[in-house]
Design a protein around this motif. Structure first.
Motif, PDB file in Angstrom:
ATOM      1  N   ALA A   1       0.829  -1.200   0.000  1.00 33.57           N
ATOM      2  CA  ALA A   1       0.000   0.000   0.000  1.00 33.57           C
ATOM      3  C   ALA A   1       0.862   1.248   0.000  1.00 33.57           C
ATOM      4  N   ALA A   2       0.606   2.090  -0.985  1.00 33.43           N
ATOM      5  CA  ALA A   2       1.351   3.342  -1.068  1.00 33.43           C
ATOM      6  C   ALA A   2       0.709   4.366  -0.144  1.00 33.43           C
ATOM      7  N   GLU A   3       1.475   5.337   0.196  1.00 25.79           N
ATOM      8  CA  GLU A   3       0.960   6.419   1.012  1.00 25.79           C
ATOM      9  C   GLU A   3       0.038   7.282   0.153  1.00 25.79           C
ATOM     10  N   VAL A   4      -1.117   7.622   0.682  1.00 26.85           N
ATOM     11  CA  VAL A   4      -1.999   8.530  -0.046  1.00 26.85           C
ATOM     12  C   VAL A   4      -2.285   9.744   0.823  1.00 26.85           C
ATOM     13  N   GLU A   5      -2.956  10.705   0.211  1.00 30.99           N
ATOM     14  CA  GLU A   5      -3.358  11.903   0.947  1.00 30.99           C
ATOM     15  C   GLU A   5      -4.137  11.486   2.203  1.00 30.99           C
ATOM     16  N   GLY A   6      -3.679  11.950   3.335  1.00 36.47           N
ATOM     17  CA  GLY A   6      -4.415  11.648   4.560  1.00 36.47           C
ATOM     18  C   GLY A   6      -4.071  10.312   5.207  1.00 36.47           C
ATOM     19  N   SER A   7      -3.001   9.684   4.751  1.00 31.83           N
ATOM     20  CA  SER A   7      -2.590   8.416   5.357  1.00 31.83           C
ATOM     21  C   SER A   7      -2.106   8.638   6.792  1.00 31.83           C
ATOM     22  N   ARG A   8      -2.404   7.664   7.606  1.00 27.43           N
ATOM     23  CA  ARG A   8      -1.943   7.747   9.004  1.00 27.43           C
ATOM     24  C   ARG A   8      -1.317   6.421   9.424  1.00 27.43           C
ATOM     25  N   LEU A   9      -0.451   6.507  10.431  1.00 31.07           N
ATOM     26  CA  LEU A   9       0.180   5.283  10.923  1.00 31.07           C
ATOM     27  C   LEU A   9      -0.824   4.480  11.747  1.00 31.07           C
ATOM     28  N   VAL A  10      -0.745   3.158  11.599  1.00 26.85           N
ATOM     29  CA  VAL A  10      -1.559   2.257  12.419  1.00 26.85           C
ATOM     30  C   VAL A  10      -0.655   1.124  12.903  1.00 26.85           C
ATOM     31  N   ASN A  11      -1.123   0.407  13.871  1.00 18.29           N
ATOM     32  CA  ASN A  11      -0.334  -0.716  14.409  1.00 18.29           C
ATOM     33  C   ASN A  11       1.095  -0.310  14.751  1.00 18.29           C
ATOM     34  N   SER A  12       1.255   0.935  15.176  1.00 10.32           N
ATOM     35  CA  SER A  12       2.604   1.448  15.391  1.00 10.32           C
ATOM     36  C   SER A  12       2.791   1.980  16.801  1.00 10.32           C
ATOM     37  N   GLY A  13       2.238   1.250  17.755  1.00 12.96           N
ATOM     38  CA  GLY A  13       2.431   1.617  19.148  1.00 12.96           C
ATOM     39  C   GLY A  13       1.934   3.026  19.418  1.00 12.96           C
ATOM     40  N   ASP A  14       2.740   3.792  20.141  1.00 19.41           N
ATOM     41  CA  ASP A  14       2.364   5.156  20.502  1.00 19.41           C
ATOM     42  C   ASP A  14       2.252   6.071  19.297  1.00 19.41           C
ATOM     43  N   PHE A  15       2.802   5.639  18.192  1.00 22.21           N
ATOM     44  CA  PHE A  15       2.836   6.509  17.016  1.00 22.21           C
ATOM     45  C   PHE A  15       1.603   6.352  16.126  1.00 22.21           C
ATOM     46  N   SER A  16       0.772   5.374  16.446  1.00 23.04           N
ATOM     47  CA  SER A  16      -0.448   5.177  15.658  1.00 23.04           C
ATOM     48  C   SER A  16      -1.267   6.461  15.672  1.00 23.04           C
ATOM     49  N   GLY A  17      -1.842   6.770  14.515  1.00 16.04           N
ATOM     50  CA  GLY A  17      -2.668   7.965  14.422  1.00 16.04           C
ATOM     51  C   GLY A  17      -1.940   9.159  13.860  1.00 16.04           C
ATOM     52  N   ARG A  18      -0.643   9.112  13.868  1.00 17.59           N
ATOM     53  CA  ARG A  18       0.110  10.239  13.319  1.00 17.59           C
ATOM     54  C   ARG A  18       0.125  10.180  11.795  1.00 17.59           C
ATOM     55  N   THR A  19       0.341  11.346  11.199  1.00 21.13           N
ATOM     56  CA  THR A  19       0.511  11.343   9.740  1.00 21.13           C
ATOM     57  C   THR A  19       1.874  10.744   9.429  1.00 21.13           C
ATOM     58  N   VAL A  20       2.051  10.408   8.162  1.00 20.93           N
ATOM     59  CA  VAL A  20       3.314   9.807   7.750  1.00 20.93           C
ATOM     60  C   VAL A  20       4.485  10.762   8.020  1.00 20.93           C
ATOM     61  N   ALA A  21       4.314  12.016   7.632  1.00 22.26           N
ATOM     62  CA  ALA A  21       5.400  12.990   7.796  1.00 22.26           C
ATOM     63  C   ALA A  21       5.726  13.170   9.270  1.00 22.26           C
ATOM     64  N   ASP A  22       4.700  13.356  10.022  1.00 21.56           N
ATOM     65  CA  ASP A  22       4.822  13.572  11.449  1.00 21.56           C
ATOM     66  C   ASP A  22       5.430  12.346  12.122  1.00 21.56           C
ATOM     67  N   GLY A  23       4.918  11.182  11.764  1.00 18.95           N
ATOM     68  CA  GLY A  23       5.387   9.932  12.337  1.00 18.95           C
ATOM     69  C   GLY A  23       6.853   9.679  12.019  1.00 18.95           C
ATOM     70  N   THR A  24       7.267  10.048  10.820  1.00 23.69           N
ATOM     71  CA  THR A  24       8.654   9.849  10.428  1.00 23.69           C
ATOM     72  C   THR A  24       9.585  10.596  11.373  1.00 23.69           C
ATOM     73  N   THR A  25       9.280  11.883  11.560  1.00 21.99           N
ATOM     74  CA  THR A  25      10.103  12.698  12.450  1.00 21.99           C
ATOM     75  C   THR A  25      10.106  12.125  13.860  1.00 21.99           C
ATOM     76  N   ALA A  26       8.923  11.768  14.322  1.00 26.50           N
ATOM     77  CA  ALA A  26       8.797  11.297  15.699  1.00 26.50           C
ATOM     78  C   ALA A  26       9.548   9.978  15.920  1.00 26.50           C
ATOM     79  N   ILE A  27       9.394   9.083  14.953  1.00 25.01           N
ATOM     80  CA  ILE A  27      10.028   7.772  15.114  1.00 25.01           C
ATOM     81  C   ILE A  27      11.548   7.892  15.038  1.00 25.01           C
ATOM     82  N   VAL A  28      12.042   8.730  14.115  1.00 24.27           N
ATOM     83  CA  VAL A  28      13.491   8.919  14.044  1.00 24.27           C
ATOM     84  C   VAL A  28      14.004   9.487  15.360  1.00 24.27           C
ATOM     85  N   GLY A  29      13.280  10.455  15.907  1.00 23.70           N
ATOM     86  CA  GLY A  29      13.672  11.047  17.197  1.00 23.70           C
ATOM     87  C   GLY A  29      13.700  10.003  18.302  1.00 23.70           C
ATOM     88  N   TRP A  30      12.684   9.146  18.260  1.00 23.66           N
ATOM     89  CA  TRP A  30      12.562   8.099  19.282  1.00 23.66           C
ATOM     90  C   TRP A  30      13.732   7.115  19.177  1.00 23.66           C
TER      91      TRP A  30
END
Length: 810
Positions: A377-406
Motif C-alpha cells: 500500500a502506497a501512502e496517499v493523501e491523509g494516510s496515518r500510521l496504524v499498528n505502530s504503538g504510541d505513534f499510531s494515528g500520526r501522519t506519515v510525515a509527522d510519524g517519520t520525524t517522531a520515530i526517528v527522534g525516538w
RNA sequence: GCGAACGUGGCGAAACUGGCAGACGCGCAGGACUUAGGAUCCUGUCCCUCACGGGGUGCGGGUUCAACUCCCGCCGUUCGCACCA
C-alpha cells in the motif's frame, strides 16, 4: 556577379587564417567571452551532420557575441583517447598512434570548411603527451588531496572489450559500446571520491549565480546524484555488531517483519545457522557468479534464502527472521534492509513468495488498521500510521520525524542522507589512455610519480590487444613496467592501468587557455580572466557523466586554491538531436548525412543556415534535403539586394514608414532571439524583412548593411563577401551589431480585432493607444459586426488596448 | 515502474505575461518570362461550403468574455533512470 560559395568560402577561410581573425589576445582581452563547445572524438568516419549542427549553433553564438564587442575565445580540440579509438584500431589493424593524427587532420579540414571561428592556435588533442602530462598532473592533485584511492571492488567487466566499465557505461546490464552482457569481477581499481562532493554538486544546481543550465540537464544530474533522506537503524543480533539498515521510510518500522541482507554482506557468515549453512553458501556462490545483468534487472522473480538467524526489531521488540536475497545490493545504503512487505512492492513480492508476515502500518482515509493488504500500500493523501504503538494515528510525515527522534534517543538509529552516486572508477585495463602516474615499491607502497617526471609516456606497443587477465597490456612492456621507486630508488613497477577518457575531458577547457605554456597546466592570469566558461554547448548525452566529472574536478582544483570558481560552466545549453527524414541517423540504416557533400553542393553558409532554421536549436530537427533550397534562396536574394544598393542609396525620409518599423523590429527580434538561441525564428525574422523590402522595392543601403551584419553569425563567408562589396575594408566581424530605435519598432496604427461573443468578426484600424470609447463606436459601426449585434443588447465589452475588443451581447 | 520533454496544415515549424492559430521555409497548384526549366518572378495554398457561414492545435471534461497557452482525467511519442530500500 552571382553568388558562388565555392569561391568565396575558401577565400575567406584563407583570409581569416592570414589575418588571424579568430585568434584573440588572451592576455589583453577587455571583455572576454569563453565560448566552448564539446570537443569531438576524431573518428575515422569524419564529422557527421550532428557535430556540424552542434558546432554551428555554438559558433553562431560566438560570432554574435563578437559582433556585440566581446573578445570571443572559441577553441577546438580532439578527445582522442579511449576504447573507441582503440577498438577501431584493433579492427582495422592500424595502430591508434597512426590513425588518430590522420583522423584529426580530416576533422580539421572539415571544421575549417564549416567556417567556425576556431582559434587554431590553441588547438589540443588529449593524446598529445603535452596534454596528458597534465591529465596525469590532475590525477596527482586529486591523489594528494586524498580524493583518489584504490580499492578492490566488484566491477563491471566487459568480456568483449576486455575491460572494466564504469557503472555509467553499463546500460541495463550490457556494455554501452558493444552491447555484450557485462560480468562481475573483483579487481583493484582507482577511484575518485566524487561522493565527497555529492551535496555540493547537488546544491549548486539550484544556484543561478553559479549555474545557468538547461533544466533538462540539471534534472538529469539531480536524478543521478539521487539524494534521499531516511534513517540508519540498528537491528540487534546475537554477537557484538548489530545489523545496520538504511531506509527512507523509518515511519514503517513497526511493519518490518523480516530483514534482508545482500548476499555479500559481511555479517552473513556469523548469522547463518548450521542447518542453513549449505543453502546460504550455495545461494551466495550463485549470486557471486551471476553477471550484473540479471542481478540488477528489476522485474524478475525474487529469490532468496533464510539464514536461520534472527534480529530484534527495535520498535516492536519482536524477533524477525534474517534472509539474504540478491535484490538487496551491497553497494547501496548499508547492504541490508528492514523489509516492510505491507508498504514496499519488492518486500511484498518477497514476502508473498516465501510466506513471510505482513503487517499494515499505514492506512489511508478509507482504511483501518485491519484493512487487508492485497498489494504493497502506497501512502496517499491523509494516510496515518496504524499498528505502530504510541505513534499510531500520526501522519506519515509527522510519524517519520517522531520515530526517528525516538530511535535516536534510544541510540539505535539516526536520520541520514544517502546518495545514489557512486565513486568514479577511473581505471581502465587498456592501452590507449594516459598511464596512471603511480609506481609500486615493495618498501614504500604506492608512490606518486613526481611532477618533474611527468608525463609518464605511453610506450609504443606493437601488440596492444587487451587480454583476459584483467591486467593492462602495458604490463607486457617490461622496460616500461619496471622502474626505480622515486622515493627509495629500489626496483618498483608502474601502475599499468590507464585512466578513463572522462578524465581527459574533465579539464580540457582549462588547458585550451594555456596551450602556449609548457611548464604549467593552466596559467593563473589566464584562468582568472577567462574562467569559468561563459557558455558551453553540447549534447545532453553528456548531461550526467562528462558534465558531472568536469564539475567535480573543477571543485577539487578550486578547493586546492588552483581555480577562482568552483563551477566550470556558467551557462550550459544542450542542443537537440538531428534526425534524417524522421528517423535516427545510423550507419545500419544508411541514412547518415555526410556534411562534405552538402558543402560541396550548397556551400557551408547555406548548410549552416539550413541547420539553424530546421527548428529550435535546443530541440533539434529533421534534416530533409528538400529544405536546403530555402536558405539558399534567401542568401541569393540578399546577395542581389547588396548589388542593388551599391547603385541606389535612399535617404532616410524616402524609406517607407512600414519598412522602417519592420527594420527596427527585426533588429530587436533577431538580437533577442540570438540571446536565447532562437535561431530558427531569428532567421525567419530576417527573411520577413527581406521579403518586405522586395515587396516595396526598397534597397536602402542602411538596411541592407544591417541585414548583412545580422546574417553574419549564420553565414560568415557570405557576410564577409557582402561587406567587402559594400566597400568596407575590414572584417564584418569587426563591425558593430545593429542597434534599433525602440520608438520605431512599433507602428502608429494598429489593427484591433473585433469579436462578438468571443468570435472574431472584423478588425478596425486605430491609432496606437486608443481607448475603448474611441474604438467601440467604430467597431459597432462595422457592417459585419452589425449583423451579429443588431437587435441584441450589449451586455459587456472587453477591451484590450491595441489588440482586441470583444462585444458580449445577449 | 519512476522522472523529464513533447503532441499544431501534405512536411519542418511560428504564436510575448490567456487576446486574429498556422509567421517563416519546404512542397503543391495556377500564371508570367523562356527554345527549354528541376532557374527566376507573381498569385494562391488549414478543412467543409458557390456563398453566407461553420469547424479546427492528440482525445474527453473544466475555468474564462476569450484557451495551442491554465486546471483535471486519458491516449500516444521520445529521452533519461531503473530491485537505490
Amino acid at each position: 556577379m552571382t553568388y558562388a560559395p565555392e569561391t568565396i568560402e575558401p577565400k575567406w577561410q584563407r583570409r581569416w587564417a592570414e589575418r588571424r581573425t579568430n585568434e584573440p589576445d588572451l592576455d589583453r582581452a577587455e571583455r572576454p567571452f569563453y565560448n566552448l563547445m564539446m570537443f569531438p572524438y576524431p573518428s575515422a568516419e569524419g564529422l557527421h551532420v550532428g557535430n556540424f549542427y552542434a558546432f554551428t549553433g555554438a559558433d553562431v553564438f560566438g560570432r554574435f557575441m563578437r559582433l556585440r564587442g566581446y573578445t570571443v575565445f572559441e577553441p577546438m580540440g580532439f578527445d582522442a583517447f579511449g576504447i573507441h579509438s582503440e577498438n577501431y584500431a584493433l579492427k582495422v589493424g592500424i595502430h591508434p598512434g597512426v590513425l588518430i593524427p590522420r583522423n584529426i587532420q580530416n576533422f580539421t579540414r572539415q571544421l575549417t570548411a564549416l567556417g567556425g571561428m576556431f582559434d587554431w592556435k590553441h588547438v589540443l588533442a588529449t593524446t598529445d603527451p603535452d596534454y596528458y602530462r597534465w591529465t596525469q598532473w590532475v590525477f596527482l592533485q586529486l591523489y594528494h588531496a586524498g580524493k583518489a584511492y584504490k580499492k578492490k571492488a566488484a566491477v563491471n567487466w566487459c568480456p568483449s572489450c576486455k575491460t572494466v566499465l564504469a557503472n555509467e557505461q553499463v546500460e541495463a546490464g550490457v556494455c554501452e559500446r558493444c552491447k555484450t552482457p557485462v560480468e562481475q569481477r573483483l579487481l583493484e581499481q582507482w577511484f575518485f571520491k566524487i561522493t565527497d562532493y555529492a551535496e555540493r554538486l547537488l546544491a549548486n544546481l539550484d544556484d543561478k549565480s553559479k549555474m545557468d543550465w538547461s533544466a533538462t540537464t540539471t534534472t538529469a544530474q539531480r536524478n543521478w546524484l539521487g539524494r534521499s533522506t531516511g534513517a540508519e537503524i540498528d537491528f540487534a543480533v546475537e554477537g557484538p555488531d548489530p545489523i545496520r539498515v538504511f531506509t527512507t521510510r523509518p515511519d514503517t518500522i513497526f511493519g518490518a517483519t523480516f530483514m534482508v541482507l545482500a548476499p555479500e554482506h559481511p555479517l552473513v557468515d556469523r548469522i547463518t545457522t548450521a542447518t542453513q549453512r549449505s543453502a546460504v553458501d550455495a545461494y551466495r556462490k550463485a549470486a557471486a557468479a551471476q553477471d550484473v545483468v540479471s542481478r540488477k534487472v528489476g522485474d524478475k522473480e525474487k529469490t532468496g534464502v533464510f539464514t536461520g538467524g534472527h534480529a530484534t526489531n527495535p520498535a516492536t521488540g519482536r524477533q524477525i527472521p534474517i534472509w539474504i536475497a540478491d535484490y538487496v545490493l551491497m553497494e547501496y545504503g548499508t547492504g541490508a534492509i528492514m523489509a516492510v512487505p505491507g508498504h514496499d512492492e519488492r518486500d511484498f513480492a518477497f514476502a508473498t513468495r516465501f510466506g513471510l508476515d505482513l503487517v499494515r502500518v499505514v492506512a489511508g482515509p478509507d482504511e483501518t488498521e485491519s484493512t487487508p493488504l492485497t498489494e504493497a500500500a502506497a501512502e496517499v493523501e491523509g494516510s496515518r500510521l496504524v499498528n505502530s504503538g504510541d505513534f499510531s494515528g500520526r501522519t506519515v510525515a509527522d510519524g517519520t520525524t517522531a520515530i526517528v527522534g525516538w530511535l535516536e534517543s534510544r541510540g539505535v538509529g539516526k536520520g541520514v542522507v544517502k546518495f545514489r552516486l557512486y565513486d568514479w572508477c577511473i581505471s581502465r585495463q587498456r592501452y590507449w589512455g594516459p598511464p596512471i602516474p603511480i609506481i609500486y615499491c615493495g618498501d614504500c607502497g604506492p608512490v606518486p610519480v613526481p611532477e618533474k617526471d611527468l608525463p609518464v609516456q605511453l610506450p609504443e606497443l606493437e601488440d596492444f590487444r587487451p587480454d583476459d587477465s584483467g591486467v593492462s597490456p602495458l604490463a607486457r612492456h617490461k622496460e616500461w613496467y619496471h622502474v626505480a621507486c622515486p622515493k627509495c630508488g629500489k626496483e618498483g613497477r608502474r601502475e599499468t592501468d590507464v585512466s578513463d577518457t572522462f578524465l581527459d575531458s574533465a579539464w580540457y577547457f582549462l588547458r585550451y587557455l594555456s596551450t602556449d605554456f609548457a611548464d604549467r597546466p593552466f596559467d593563473q592570469t589566464r584562468v582568472r580572466k577567462w574562467f569559468p566558461v561563459a557558455q558551453y554547448i553540447g549534447g545532453n548525452e553528456h548531461a550526467v557523466l562528462h558534465l558531472l566529472y568536469a564539475r567535480f574536478v573543477t571543485m577539487v582544483l578550486h578547493d586546492l586554491g588552483l581555480l577562482p570558481a568552483e563551477e566550470p560552466f556558467r551557462r550550459f545549453r544542450a542542443h537537440g538531436l538531428i534526425v534524417k527524414d524522421g528517423a535516427k541517423m545510423s550507419k545500419s540504416r544508411g541514412n547518415v548525412v555526410v556534411p562534405d557533400e552538402y558543402i560541396a553542393k550548397w556551400g557551408a553558409d547555406t548548410l549552416r543556415m539550413f541547420l539553424m532554421f530546421l527548428g529550435p536549436f535546443e530541440e533539434g530537427g529533421d534534416f530533409r534535403d528538400a529544405g536546403l533550397i530555402g536558405p539558399r534562396r534567401f542568401l541569393e536574394r540578399l546577395w542581389d539586394l547588396v548589388g542593388q544598393c551599391e547603385r541606389r542609396t535612399l535617404t532616410g525620409e524616402e524609406i517607407h514608414r512600414d519598412i522602417v518599423v519592420k527594420w527596427n523590429a527585426t533588429k530587436k527580434k533577431v538580437t533577442h532571439d540570438l540571446e536565447t538561441l532562437g535561431y530558427n525564428t531569428a532567421i525567419a525574422a530576417m527573411m520577413e524583412l527581406l521579403n518586405a523590402m522586395r515587396d516595396s522595392n526598397c534597397a536602402e543601403r542602411q538596411i541592407v548593411k544591417d541585414l548583412v551584419v545580422m546574417v553574419a553569425p549564420f553565414a560568415p563567408h557570405f557576410a564577409e563577401e557582402c561587406w567587402e562589396r559594400l566597400g568596407y575594408p575590414t572584417s564584418v566581424f569587426d563591425a558593430k551589431w545593429p542597434i534599433w530605435d525602440e520608438a520605431l519598432t512599433i507602428d502608429h496604427v494598429v489593427e484591433i480585432v473585433v469579436q462578438v461573443n468571443g468570435k472574431t468578426r472584423s478588425t478596425v484600424r486605430s491609432p496606437r493607444g486608443a481607448v475603448q470609447d474611441a474604438v467601440l463606436p467604430r467597431a459597432l459601426a462595422d457592417d459585419t459586426v452589425k449583423r451579429f449585434t443588431e437587435g441584441r443588447e450589449v451586455r459587456k465589452v472587453i477591451f484590450v488596448k491595441d489588440r482586441l475588443i470583444n462585444i458580449v451581447v445577449g
